[in-house]
Design a protein around this motif. Sequence first.
Motif, PDB file in Angstrom:
ATOM      1  N   GLY A  79       0.818  -1.213   0.000  1.00  0.00           N
ATOM      2  CA  GLY A  79       0.000   0.000   0.000  1.00  0.00           C
ATOM      3  C   GLY A  79       0.848   1.257   0.000  1.00  0.00           C
ATOM      4  N   LEU A  80       1.932   1.241   0.777  1.00  0.00           N
ATOM      5  CA  LEU A  80       2.819   2.413   0.837  1.00  0.00           C
ATOM      6  C   LEU A  80       3.502   2.655  -0.511  1.00  0.00           C
ATOM      7  N   VAL A  81       3.987   1.606  -1.143  1.00  0.00           N
ATOM      8  CA  VAL A  81       4.700   1.756  -2.414  1.00  0.00           C
ATOM      9  C   VAL A  81       3.744   2.209  -3.517  1.00  0.00           C
ATOM     10  N   ILE A  82       2.536   1.632  -3.551  1.00  0.00           N
ATOM     11  CA  ILE A  82       1.553   2.082  -4.548  1.00  0.00           C
ATOM     12  C   ILE A  82       1.187   3.539  -4.307  1.00  0.00           C
ATOM     13  N   GLY A  83       1.018   3.914  -3.037  1.00  0.00           N
ATOM     14  CA  GLY A  83       0.711   5.306  -2.722  1.00  0.00           C
ATOM     15  C   GLY A  83       1.795   6.248  -3.200  1.00  0.00           C
ATOM     16  N   ALA A  84       3.063   5.856  -3.012  1.00  0.00           N
ATOM     17  CA  ALA A  84       4.173   6.679  -3.487  1.00  0.00           C
ATOM     18  C   ALA A  84       4.159   6.771  -5.013  1.00  0.00           C
ATOM     19  N   GLY A  85       3.831   5.659  -5.679  1.00  0.00           N
ATOM     20  CA  GLY A  85       3.748   5.680  -7.132  1.00  0.00           C
ATOM     21  C   GLY A  85       2.640   6.578  -7.638  1.00  0.00           C
ATOM     22  N   LEU A  86       1.477   6.483  -6.998  1.00  0.00           N
ATOM     23  CA  LEU A  86       0.364   7.353  -7.384  1.00  0.00           C
ATOM     24  C   LEU A  86       0.687   8.813  -7.121  1.00  0.00           C
ATOM     25  N   TRP A 132     -12.155  18.404  -2.982  1.00  0.00           N
ATOM     26  CA  TRP A 132     -12.151  17.208  -2.149  1.00  0.00           C
ATOM     27  C   TRP A 132     -10.792  16.527  -2.264  1.00  0.00           C
ATOM     28  N   ARG A 133     -10.254  16.046  -1.145  1.00  0.00           N
ATOM     29  CA  ARG A 133      -8.959  15.381  -1.159  1.00  0.00           C
ATOM     30  C   ARG A 133      -9.040  14.104  -1.998  1.00  0.00           C
ATOM     31  N   ALA A 134      -8.134  13.961  -2.961  1.00  0.00           N
ATOM     32  CA  ALA A 134      -8.160  12.788  -3.844  1.00  0.00           C
ATOM     33  C   ALA A 134      -8.010  11.492  -3.050  1.00  0.00           C
ATOM     34  N   GLY A 135      -7.163  11.510  -2.022  1.00  0.00           N
ATOM     35  CA  GLY A 135      -6.960  10.304  -1.229  1.00  0.00           C
ATOM     36  C   GLY A 135      -8.201   9.850  -0.512  1.00  0.00           C
ATOM     37  N   PHE A 136      -8.959  10.796   0.066  1.00  0.00           N
ATOM     38  CA  PHE A 136     -10.167  10.420   0.794  1.00  0.00           C
ATOM     39  C   PHE A 136     -11.283   9.977  -0.156  1.00  0.00           C
ATOM     40  N   VAL A 137     -11.364  10.624  -1.315  1.00  0.00           N
ATOM     41  CA  VAL A 137     -12.359  10.206  -2.305  1.00  0.00           C
ATOM     42  C   VAL A 137     -12.084   8.771  -2.737  1.00  0.00           C
ATOM     43  N   GLN A 138     -10.830   8.490  -3.055  1.00  0.00           N
ATOM     44  CA  GLN A 138     -10.494   7.153  -3.513  1.00  0.00           C
ATOM     45  C   GLN A 138     -10.659   6.136  -2.390  1.00  0.00           C
ATOM     46  N   LEU A 139     -10.408   6.541  -1.146  1.00  0.00           N
ATOM     47  CA  LEU A 139     -10.564   5.635  -0.018  1.00  0.00           C
ATOM     48  C   LEU A 139     -11.998   5.116   0.072  1.00  0.00           C
ATOM     49  N   GLY A 140     -12.982   5.999  -0.124  1.00  0.00           N
ATOM     50  CA  GLY A 140     -14.374   5.570  -0.075  1.00  0.00           C
ATOM     51  C   GLY A 140     -14.688   4.520  -1.124  1.00  0.00           C
ATOM     52  N   PHE A 141     -14.233   4.753  -2.358  1.00  0.00           N
ATOM     53  CA  PHE A 141     -14.452   3.771  -3.419  1.00  0.00           C
ATOM     54  C   PHE A 141     -13.692   2.475  -3.132  1.00  0.00           C
ATOM     55  N   MET A 174      -2.248   3.238   1.617  1.00  0.00           N
ATOM     56  CA  MET A 174      -2.086   3.869   0.307  1.00  0.00           C
ATOM     57  C   MET A 174      -2.779   5.221   0.249  1.00  0.00           C
ATOM     58  N   ASN A 175      -4.014   5.275   0.706  1.00  0.00           N
ATOM     59  CA  ASN A 175      -4.782   6.504   0.560  1.00  0.00           C
ATOM     60  C   ASN A 175      -4.433   7.558   1.594  1.00  0.00           C
ATOM     61  N   ILE A 176      -4.006   7.147   2.780  1.00  0.00           N
ATOM     62  CA  ILE A 176      -3.521   8.126   3.753  1.00  0.00           C
ATOM     63  C   ILE A 176      -2.235   8.771   3.239  1.00  0.00           C
ATOM     64  N   THR A 177      -1.386   7.975   2.582  1.00  0.00           N
ATOM     65  CA  THR A 177      -0.182   8.527   1.960  1.00  0.00           C
ATOM     66  C   THR A 177      -0.545   9.609   0.956  1.00  0.00           C
TER      67      THR A 177
END
Length: 213
Positions: A128-135, A161-170, A197-200
């Motif tokens: 999750g951390l590595v994907i978050g860094a990539g995104l 709206w924060r992209a991370g929080f939006v994606q977290l819901g989905f 990932m999404n908190i990152t």
Amino acid sequence: MATPTKSAFAALMTSSAERHSIADDVQGVVSGSMLAALGITLLSSAGLLTGGVPGIAFLIHYATGFSFGACFFAANLPFYYLAFRRMGLVFMLKTFAAVAITATLSEVLPRALGLTHVDPLIGALFGGLVIGAGLLALFRHRGSLGGIGILALYLQDRFGWRAGFVQLGFDCAIVACSCLLASPYIIACSIAGALVMNITLAVNHRKDRYIAM
């Protein structure tokens, strides 16, 4: 007086605090895609799932046996129109390149790395951390891995709206759909990976802190 060749090279390489050069964008898209593919490999090796279009691709992969890379590339096809209409041609092309690179590397890396066992919790946290860094790298160079990421970026640009929080819901909704294919422990680890990932993204991807285009 600069020759046309030198002028073209300068345009390719010159960047500023406000704008990335073409070389910057190429490096960002390739690096972000490589990180995302590595994170996906960690998740896959641990038998985990995730959210967004990669999560849909994982579900199809586990249910049918089709390769993850092919599923991921195909699942993103319907979203390119939204990318073009809402974010522009350049964003769409960067996203297409990132998806193609990630899909290809996600097929190559498991064989190249020779991973035989990854603990689900470790795979979730580090994947999750590595994907978050990539995104994060892709987002900062006006690209994405398609799908929900496109929608999340559009909603951030349009409504703040924060992209991370939006994606977290989905992501949580998609991971919840995996109950028929995975054990409660695997689902719990998958959710932990999606949270990391999404908190990152939510902490680091802010337009008021990073202004380069």
